[in-house]
Write a protein that holds these residues in place. Structure first.
Motif, PDB file in Angstrom:
ATOM      1  N   GLY A 133       5.584   5.444   7.164  1.00 57.34           N
ATOM      2  CA  GLY A 133       5.319   4.500   8.247  1.00 57.34           C
ATOM      3  C   GLY A 133       6.386   3.433   8.351  1.00 57.34           C
ATOM      4  O   GLY A 133       6.853   3.085   9.439  1.00 57.34           O
ATOM      5  N   ARG A 134       6.803   2.906   7.210  1.00 55.21           N
ATOM      6  CA  ARG A 134       7.849   1.885   7.215  1.00 55.21           C
ATOM      7  C   ARG A 134       9.190   2.467   7.685  1.00 55.21           C
ATOM      8  O   ARG A 134       9.920   1.842   8.465  1.00 55.21           O
ATOM      9  CB  ARG A 134       7.989   1.290   5.814  1.00 55.21           C
ATOM     10  CG  ARG A 134       6.847   0.366   5.423  1.00 55.21           C
ATOM     11  CD  ARG A 134       6.976  -0.076   3.977  1.00 55.21           C
ATOM     12  NE  ARG A 134       6.203  -1.272   3.698  1.00 55.21           N
ATOM     13  CZ  ARG A 134       4.909  -1.288   3.409  1.00 55.21           C
ATOM     14  NH1 ARG A 134       4.243  -0.135   3.351  1.00 55.21           N
ATOM     15  NH2 ARG A 134       4.273  -2.430   3.178  1.00 55.21           N
ATOM     16  N   LEU A 135       9.517   3.641   7.183  1.00 53.52           N
ATOM     17  CA  LEU A 135      10.785   4.265   7.552  1.00 53.52           C
ATOM     18  C   LEU A 135      10.796   4.650   9.030  1.00 53.52           C
ATOM     19  O   LEU A 135      11.805   4.467   9.724  1.00 53.52           O
ATOM     20  CB  LEU A 135      11.024   5.495   6.670  1.00 53.52           C
ATOM     21  CG  LEU A 135      12.311   6.272   6.895  1.00 53.52           C
ATOM     22  CD1 LEU A 135      13.529   5.365   6.817  1.00 53.52           C
ATOM     23  CD2 LEU A 135      12.421   7.415   5.882  1.00 53.52           C
ATOM     24  N   ARG A 136       9.687   5.165   9.509  1.00 53.44           N
ATOM     25  CA  ARG A 136       9.596   5.521  10.925  1.00 53.44           C
ATOM     26  C   ARG A 136       9.886   4.319  11.819  1.00 53.44           C
ATOM     27  O   ARG A 136      10.637   4.421  12.802  1.00 53.44           O
ATOM     28  CB  ARG A 136       8.202   6.070  11.222  1.00 53.44           C
ATOM     29  CG  ARG A 136       7.978   6.401  12.691  1.00 53.44           C
ATOM     30  CD  ARG A 136       6.532   6.733  12.952  1.00 53.44           C
ATOM     31  NE  ARG A 136       6.313   6.989  14.365  1.00 53.44           N
ATOM     32  CZ  ARG A 136       5.119   7.139  14.908  1.00 53.44           C
ATOM     33  NH1 ARG A 136       4.028   7.073  14.159  1.00 53.44           N
ATOM     34  NH2 ARG A 136       4.992   7.365  16.197  1.00 53.44           N
ATOM     35  N   ALA A 137       9.298   3.173  11.500  1.00 56.37           N
ATOM     36  CA  ALA A 137       9.488   1.981  12.320  1.00 56.37           C
ATOM     37  C   ALA A 137      10.962   1.578  12.373  1.00 56.37           C
ATOM     38  O   ALA A 137      11.493   1.232  13.445  1.00 56.37           O
ATOM     39  CB  ALA A 137       8.640   0.832  11.773  1.00 56.37           C
ATOM     40  N   LEU A 138      11.653   1.629  11.234  1.00 57.74           N
ATOM     41  CA  LEU A 138      13.066   1.256  11.203  1.00 57.74           C
ATOM     42  C   LEU A 138      13.925   2.232  12.001  1.00 57.74           C
ATOM     43  O   LEU A 138      14.851   1.823  12.711  1.00 57.74           O
ATOM     44  CB  LEU A 138      13.551   1.191   9.757  1.00 57.74           C
ATOM     45  CG  LEU A 138      12.958   0.077   8.893  1.00 57.74           C
ATOM     46  CD1 LEU A 138      13.418   0.228   7.454  1.00 57.74           C
ATOM     47  CD2 LEU A 138      13.328  -1.302   9.434  1.00 57.74           C
ATOM     48  N   LEU A 267       7.169   1.135  -6.459  1.00 58.85           N
ATOM     49  CA  LEU A 267       6.644   2.038  -5.443  1.00 58.85           C
ATOM     50  C   LEU A 267       5.401   1.485  -4.766  1.00 58.85           C
ATOM     51  O   LEU A 267       5.158   1.764  -3.586  1.00 58.85           O
ATOM     52  CB  LEU A 267       6.317   3.398  -6.071  1.00 58.85           C
ATOM     53  CG  LEU A 267       7.473   4.160  -6.709  1.00 58.85           C
ATOM     54  CD1 LEU A 267       6.968   5.457  -7.342  1.00 58.85           C
ATOM     55  CD2 LEU A 267       8.572   4.456  -5.698  1.00 58.85           C
ATOM     56  N   ARG A 268       4.624   0.702  -5.494  1.00 59.61           N
ATOM     57  CA  ARG A 268       3.336   0.248  -4.968  1.00 59.61           C
ATOM     58  C   ARG A 268       3.415  -1.084  -4.242  1.00 59.61           C
ATOM     59  O   ARG A 268       2.490  -1.465  -3.532  1.00 59.61           O
ATOM     60  CB  ARG A 268       2.326   0.158  -6.107  1.00 59.61           C
ATOM     61  CG  ARG A 268       0.903   0.123  -5.625  1.00 59.61           C
ATOM     62  CD  ARG A 268      -0.050   0.461  -6.740  1.00 59.61           C
ATOM     63  NE  ARG A 268      -1.418   0.507  -6.268  1.00 59.61           N
ATOM     64  CZ  ARG A 268      -2.443   0.941  -6.996  1.00 59.61           C
ATOM     65  NH1 ARG A 268      -2.242   1.360  -8.223  1.00 59.61           N
ATOM     66  NH2 ARG A 268      -3.666   0.945  -6.502  1.00 59.61           N
ATOM     67  N   SER A 269       4.488  -1.822  -4.404  1.00 61.27           N
ATOM     68  CA  SER A 269       4.597  -3.137  -3.778  1.00 61.27           C
ATOM     69  C   SER A 269       5.121  -3.013  -2.352  1.00 61.27           C
ATOM     70  O   SER A 269       5.947  -2.155  -2.035  1.00 61.27           O
ATOM     71  CB  SER A 269       5.535  -4.039  -4.587  1.00 61.27           C
ATOM     72  OG  SER A 269       6.883  -3.635  -4.422  1.00 61.27           O
ATOM     73  N   ALA A 270       4.641  -3.900  -1.478  1.00 64.14           N
ATOM     74  CA  ALA A 270       5.108  -3.912  -0.089  1.00 64.14           C
ATOM     75  C   ALA A 270       6.606  -4.213  -0.041  1.00 64.14           C
ATOM     76  O   ALA A 270       7.351  -3.596   0.734  1.00 64.14           O
ATOM     77  CB  ALA A 270       4.323  -4.943   0.710  1.00 64.14           C
ATOM     78  N   GLU A 271       7.062  -5.155  -0.875  1.00 63.69           N
ATOM     79  CA  GLU A 271       8.481  -5.496  -0.897  1.00 63.69           C
ATOM     80  C   GLU A 271       9.317  -4.299  -1.331  1.00 63.69           C
ATOM     81  O   GLU A 271      10.375  -4.000  -0.747  1.00 63.69           O
ATOM     82  CB  GLU A 271       8.736  -6.666  -1.840  1.00 63.69           C
ATOM     83  CG  GLU A 271      10.200  -7.075  -1.918  1.00 63.69           C
ATOM     84  CD  GLU A 271      10.475  -8.083  -3.013  1.00 63.69           C
ATOM     85  OE1 GLU A 271      11.662  -8.312  -3.306  1.00 63.69           O
ATOM     86  OE2 GLU A 271       9.505  -8.633  -3.584  1.00 63.69           O
ATOM     87  N   GLY A 272       8.859  -3.592  -2.368  1.00 65.46           N
ATOM     88  CA  GLY A 272       9.597  -2.424  -2.835  1.00 65.46           C
ATOM     89  C   GLY A 272       9.669  -1.344  -1.776  1.00 65.46           C
ATOM     90  O   GLY A 272      10.733  -0.748  -1.541  1.00 65.46           O
ATOM     91  N   GLN A 273       8.567  -1.073  -1.106  1.00 66.82           N
ATOM     92  CA  GLN A 273       8.567  -0.061  -0.056  1.00 66.82           C
ATOM     93  C   GLN A 273       9.467  -0.466   1.108  1.00 66.82           C
ATOM     94  O   GLN A 273      10.163   0.376   1.682  1.00 66.82           O
ATOM     95  CB  GLN A 273       7.150   0.195   0.425  1.00 66.82           C
ATOM     96  CG  GLN A 273       6.285   0.916  -0.587  1.00 66.82           C
ATOM     97  CD  GLN A 273       4.935   1.312  -0.022  1.00 66.82           C
ATOM     98  OE1 GLN A 273       4.728   1.354   1.185  1.00 66.82           O
ATOM     99  NE2 GLN A 273       3.982   1.607  -0.907  1.00 66.82           N
ATOM    100  N   ASP A 274       9.473  -1.758   1.459  1.00 67.36           N
ATOM    101  CA  ASP A 274      10.356  -2.216   2.532  1.00 67.36           C
ATOM    102  C   ASP A 274      11.815  -1.981   2.160  1.00 67.36           C
ATOM    103  O   ASP A 274      12.622  -1.535   2.993  1.00 67.36           O
ATOM    104  CB  ASP A 274      10.124  -3.702   2.796  1.00 67.36           C
ATOM    105  CG  ASP A 274       8.836  -3.979   3.559  1.00 67.36           C
ATOM    106  OD1 ASP A 274       8.273  -3.032   4.160  1.00 67.36           O
ATOM    107  OD2 ASP A 274       8.380  -5.140   3.540  1.00 67.36           O
TER     108      ASP A 274
END
Length: 293
Positions: A133-138, A267-274
């Motif tokens: 989801g994060r990658l798609r948005a970018l 892997l589990r943190s929002a910052e890490g995933q961003d």
């Protein structure tokens, strides 16, 4: 090409499953040789599902990710006219254990799996979905059309061979399969797999260029290359159905080990995933430029 589905008896699959626990990578075994629980296939891949970061994940506070630079996402318009397929590995609901598909090299594998999990049970398929989801948005912000191989993180999803055929039929400029590994504490870091021992129809040079771009971007962003699989963050493989059947530039990224305390915090943190998504988005633009010019 015509793919012939085969079935094994449930007893045979159960016997294989008793070898070990956990693991990852598209119906295959993880880096430690562990088989995984199955997940499913049902209907065609969705062109535009809407993954929501955090959906289905239990609440948990996590340590801050390891320090590192934040990659700059590609500029608006950089990927205009490009089609990117994202494959959030696995699915939330398993299929019948005996449902088997081709491995692309004369053998068979499970249709799909639920993937590995962290020590506390947080599932890999949810990490894959959130990062997609994060990658798609970018990527969409950069102008790309982005499609996903599954529609949600709850139900059944296409088998691994169906996913590859759908990606191929789309004519995608790049395909990225998103995963996390299941190994022991101390086995750390990401690795990127492209096709090894290429088959007719594979695009080995383009896939290797995409893998190299992703590896370089992740290293530059401060992420750690795997200390237990591959070399320098690259781990070519010939045993993955999704890579064997691909006719597009395609890679599989294992973003870390869900059973290592440092990796799972990232892997589990929002910052890490961003940060992970930003690095891969930048790399997709660079990789496509490398092999399409």
């Amino acid at each position: 090409m015509s793919i012939t589905r085969t079935r094994r008896t449930a007893a045979a699959v159960l016997a294989a499953g008793l070898l070990a626990l956990g693991g990852c990578t598209i119906g295959d075994v993880d880096g430690a040789g562990d088989p995984v629980a199955p997940a499913a296939s049902e209907g065609p891949a969705a062109d535009a599902p809407d993954p929501t970061p955090g959906a289905g994940a239990p609440e948990k506070s996590t340590p801050a990710p390891a320090p590192g630079g934040a990659a700059a996402a590609p500029r608006a318009g950089t990927l205009a006219g490009r089609l990117i397929y994202l494959d959030p590995g696995h699915a939330g609901t398993p299929p019948p254990a005996e449902e088997m598909v081709t491995d692309g090299r004369g053998g068979v594998k499970q249709c799909n799996t639920t993937g590995t999990a962290a020590d506390d049970g947080w599932p890999e398929h949810t990490f894959n979905w959130e990062l997609a989801g994060r990658l798609r948005a970018l990527l969409e912000d950069a102008g790309a059309e982005v499609r996903l191989t599954r529609a949600d993180d709850v139900g059944r999803a296409p088998c691994i061979d169906e996913r590859a055929r759908t990606e191929n039929d789309s004519g995608a400029d790049a395909v990225i399969s998103i995963h996390a590994d299941g190994n022991g504490e101390g086995a750390r870091g990401f690795h990127v797999s492209h096709i090894a021992d290429p088959l007719p129809g594979n695009l080995p040079a383009e896939s290797a260029a995409l893998a190299g771009a992703i590896r370089d971007a992740m290293l530059e962003a401060g992420f750690t290359a795997s200390n237990y699989l591959g070399a320098g963050g690259i781990h070519p493989r010939a045993d993955l159905t999704g890579l064997n059947l691909s006719t597009r530039p395609k890679v599989l990224v294992e973003f870390g080990n869900m059973r290592d305390s440092a990796d799972i915090a990232l892997l589990r943190s929002a910052e890490g995933q961003d940060r992970l998504a930003a690095a891969v988005a930048a790399a997709v633009a660079a990789g496509i430029a490398a092999y399409l010019g």
